[in-house]
Structures are given as structure tokens and as C-alpha cells.
Design an enzyme around this catalytic site. Structure first.
Site, short mmCIF file in Angstrom:
data_model
loop_
_atom_site.label_atom_id
_atom_site.label_comp_id
_atom_site.label_asym_id
_atom_site.label_seq_id
_atom_site.Cartn_x
_atom_site.Cartn_y
_atom_site.Cartn_z
N ASN A 97 -17.48 17.36 37.64
CA ASN A 97 -17.13 17.53 36.39
C ASN A 97 -16.63 18.87 36.28
OD1 ASN A 97 -16.17 17.18 33.49
ND2 ASN A 97 -17.76 18.93 33.84
N TYR A 161 -4.05 23.96 40.70
CA TYR A 161 -4.70 23.27 39.30
C TYR A 161 -4.35 22.17 39.75
CZ TYR A 161 -7.35 20.84 35.74
OH TYR A 161 -7.55 19.93 35.10
N LYS A 165 -5.61 18.52 41.76
CA LYS A 165 -6.40 17.58 41.12
C LYS A 165 -5.93 16.27 42.38
CE LYS A 165 -9.29 18.49 37.74
NZ LYS A 165 -10.65 18.34 37.42
N1 NAP Z 1 -9.94 19.69 28.31
C1 NAP Z 1 -9.21 18.89 28.76
O1 NAP Z 1 -8.29 18.62 28.77
C2 NAP Z 1 -9.24 17.85 30.12
C3 NAP Z 1 -8.35 17.21 31.06
C4 NAP Z 1 -8.49 16.78 32.21
C5 NAP Z 1 -8.79 16.90 33.24
N2 NAP Z 1 -10.57 17.75 32.64
C6 NAP Z 1 -10.79 18.02 33.59
O2 NAP Z 1 -12.34 17.91 32.87
C7 NAP Z 1 -13.08 18.72 33.19
C8 NAP Z 1 -14.07 19.58 32.08
O3 NAP Z 1 -13.07 20.43 31.05
P1 NAP Z 1 -13.63 21.32 29.81
O4 NAP Z 1 -11.96 20.94 29.62
O5 NAP Z 1 -14.37 20.28 29.35
O6 NAP Z 1 -13.95 22.33 31.22
P2 NAP Z 1 -14.70 23.65 29.91
O7 NAP Z 1 -14.91 23.17 28.82
O8 NAP Z 1 -14.40 24.62 30.53
O9 NAP Z 1 -16.46 23.76 31.03
C9 NAP Z 1 -16.53 23.70 32.07
C10 NAP Z 1 -17.89 23.69 32.56
O10 NAP Z 1 -18.04 23.69 33.85
C11 NAP Z 1 -18.60 24.44 34.48
N3 NAP Z 1 -18.13 25.94 35.50
C12 NAP Z 1 -17.25 26.33 35.55
N4 NAP Z 1 -16.97 26.54 36.99
C13 NAP Z 1 -18.70 26.42 37.87
C14 NAP Z 1 -18.99 26.29 38.88
N5 NAP Z 1 -18.27 27.75 39.56
N6 NAP Z 1 -20.27 26.70 39.01
C15 NAP Z 1 -20.31 25.90 38.53
N7 NAP Z 1 -20.56 25.02 36.88
C16 NAP Z 1 -19.11 25.72 36.73
C17 NAP Z 1 -19.14 24.97 32.86
O11 NAP Z 1 -19.63 26.54 32.52
P3 NAP Z 1 -20.27 28.37 32.89
O12 NAP Z 1 -19.04 28.59 32.51
O13 NAP Z 1 -21.67 28.70 32.90
O14 NAP Z 1 -19.93 28.14 35.00
C18 NAP Z 1 -18.72 24.80 32.15
O15 NAP Z 1 -19.99 24.11 31.81
C19 NAP Z 1 -12.82 19.72 34.75
O16 NAP Z 1 -12.87 18.73 35.94
C20 NAP Z 1 -11.39 19.69 34.19
O17 NAP Z 1 -10.20 19.60 35.06
C21 NAP Z 1 -9.94 18.81 31.14
#
Ligand code: NAP
Length: 264
Positions: A97, A161, A165
Site C-alpha cells: 500500500n 505516479y 501505477k
Molecule cells: N488517497 C487517495 O485518494 C488514493 C487514491 C488512489 C490510490 N491511492 C493509493 O493508496 C495508497 C495509500 O495512499 P494514502 O492516500 O493513504 O497515503 P498517505 O496518507 O500519504 O499514507 C502513506 C503511507 O505510506 C507510508 N510511506 C510513505 N513512504 C514510505 C516509504 N518510503 N517506506 C515505508 N512507508 C512509506 C507513510 O508512512 P511514513 O510517512 O511514516 O513512511 C504512510 O503510512 C498509495 O499507494 C496511493 O497511491 C490513494
């Protein structure tokens, strides 16, 4: 507890689930989903969170285990899986994730930025999946890659990005063939998901309401929606699902002509 929750709890009792980036946002919600379903859940991130995912299981609070790891760093990833093998002795589900990208137009962003985004959203999930597969081949299991709608449409402001993906969808097809029959590999591609960081992309409540109105479901997804889909994809009910992509976008975006007609 509802009957539905009791059913989920039976599903994952005794199973070990790793959610990368399970310390906030969507990953946090996925971790809570698997905890509620009775699994032993491990979350990783670069920083220890103030609040670790937690759920009530049979009325008793159950917390996820946090392991600090940077998935962009291969040594850190290898050490994460070494700790999992030593501490838990097995792995049943990986939810790949961790990912994301800030907004930067392609002609303004530096080559270093583009490399870093591709590394986080494509190379790192491949390395993590490879490490997980070594363990999963012993008892079988599931790998879920969290993709994005950005793979399937133009992604202005997040070009690298979107491309990463899109690469995930190709990876899922190939890994599903290479790692079958013991390991199933699937993608789950969310549309727009409301998390604690949504204001960075969509602004205040008015901005979120405006975006929500463009989605046939009438709302953005919440992390629980993504968690529910993960619980299905990793379950025995999905035992014939591999190499596929579940697009979870509330029906997609409204065709532009609908908005045009409203204005007439
Ligand atoms: N939010 C949306 O609308 C959306 C839509 C489609 C897809 N997605 C996908 O869903 C996933 C989660 O998105 P989100 O919006 O929940 O993101 P988020 O709120 O920014 O959370 C990202 C998580 O990933 C961790 N992370 C980031 N870089 C990392 C690294 N190098 N190593 C280990 N952990 C890391 C962060 O923790 P740390 O910062 O402590 O490392 C955090 O726990 C992603 O793959 C994103 O592309 C999101």
C-alpha cells in the site's frame, strides 16, 4: 458485534498480514479491517505513528505491530521481512500500500523527483512483493497491490505516479503467472479516497463536496471501503482471482456532457 463482523473474524484468525504504509490514510483503514477480522497485523512506515491501528476483537482491544522500514531502501525491506520471519514465522497476506505523490507538473518537476516517485510507487512495491513471495511460497497466500485510477486515465500533476501505477497493473499480471499456484497476486485500484490528508489535494469541506458531486456514488471512498475490498480479495471467496484488477471508484467520473447539460 454484527453477524457480518463475526464472520470476518473467523476468516482471518491465525493469519499474519503485512500492510506497508499502514500507519495512516488508506493503509491504516486496511490494517483496522484485518485486525477486526481476527488477523495478526503488521504495519510499516518510516516514522513510528502516534496511534497504531487498533480494533476490538471479541471485546478485547487488539493492536497492529509496528516495524520501522523504508520500502525504497532494499536493506530496510530485507530487514523488515527478516523480523517478520523471526517474530511471526509466517506470512499470509501482503497489502502493498505505501505510495503516493505530491502535485508537480511534468515540465516543472526535476528528474530526481520523477525517479523518486517511480521508485516509491513501482520499484519498491516490486521489491517488497519479491521478499514477501519467498515466505508466501511456503504456505500460500495473497499479494494485493494498491494501484490507482491514475493508471487508467490522464494524471495531470502526477505524471510519474500515474505511469508507476500503470506499471503495477503489468506487474500484477506477470507475477500472478510466475508465482502461481501458491500465491495469488491482484491489484485494487481506488478512485478518490477521503483520508486525513485529502485537504492537501482537494482543499476544505467545500472542495471535497465539489469533488464528491463528480462521483456517481455521490461521495469519495473512505479507507473502510478499500479495507472491505482487501478482505474479499485475500479471502477463500476470491480463490480464483489472480492477475486481475478491481477498480473501486464509485462508478467512475461523470461524463463531461452531463455537467454541460446542467449548465444549459
Ligand atoms: N488517497 C487517495 O485518494 C488514493 C487514491 C488512489 C490510490 N491511492 C493509493 O493508496 C495508497 C495509500 O495512499 P494514502 O492516500 O493513504 O497515503 P498517505 O496518507 O500519504 O499514507 C502513506 C503511507 O505510506 C507510508 N510511506 C510513505 N513512504 C514510505 C516509504 N518510503 N517506506 C515505508 N512507508 C512509506 C507513510 O508512512 P511514513 O510517512 O511514516 O513512511 C504512510 O503510512 C498509495 O499507494 C496511493 O497511491 C490513494
Amino acid at each position: 458485534m454484527s453477524d457480518n463482523k463475526a464472520h470476518l473474524e473467523q476468516n482471518y484468525q491465525g493469519q499474519v498480514v503485512l500492510v506497508t504504509g499502514g500507519t495512516k490514510g488508506i493503509g491504516f483503514g486496511i490494517a483496522v479491517g484485518f485486525l477486526t477480522a481476527g488477523a495478526e497485523v503488521i504495519v510499516c512506515g518510516r516514522k513510528e505513528p502516534e496511534t497504531t491501528p487498533q480494533a476490538l476483537v471479541n471485546g478485547i482491544p487488539k493492536k497492529a505491530h509496528f516495524i520501522k522500514a523504508d520500502v525504497k531502501d532494499t536493506d530496510s525491506t530485507a530487514s523488515l521481512f527478516k523480523t517478520i520471519e523471526e517474530k511471526f514465522g509466517r506470512l499470509d497476506v501482503l497489502v502493498n500500500n505505501a505510495g503516493g505523490s505530491p502535485f508537480a507538473l511534468a515540465d516543472k518537476a526535476s528528474p530526481r523527483f520523477h525517479e523518486s516517485i517511480i521508485k516509491l510507487n513501482l520499484i519498491a512495491p516490486l521489491n517488497v512483493a519479491q521478499q514477501a513471495n519467498y515466505i508466501l511460497q511456503k504456505n500460500g497466500g495473497t499479494i494485493i497491490f494498491i494501484g490507482s485510477i491514475s493508471a487508467m486515465r490522464a494524471s495531470p500533476g502526477t505524471a510519474a505516479y500515474g505511469a508507476a501505477k500503470a506499471g503495477i497493473l503489468s506487474l500484477v499480471k506477470t507475477l500472478a503467472v510466475e508465482w502461481a499456484p501458491k500465491v495469488r497476486v491482484v491489484a485494487l485500484s481506488p478512485g478518490l479516497v477521503k483520508t486525513e490528508s485529502s485537504h492537501l489535494h482537494y482543499g476544505d469541506d467545500a472542495g471535497i463536496a465539489k469533488v464528491s458531486a463528480t462521483i456517481p456514488a455521490g461521495r469519495m471512498a473512505v479507507p473502510e471501503d478499500i479495507a472491505n475490498a482487501c478482505l474479499f480479495l485475500a479471502s477463500a471467496q476470491a480463490s480464483y482471482s489472480s492477475g486481475c484488477n478491481l477498480l473501486l471508484n464509485g462508478g467512475g467520473e461523470m461524463p463531461a456532457f452531463l455537467n454541460a447539460n446542467e449548465n444549459n
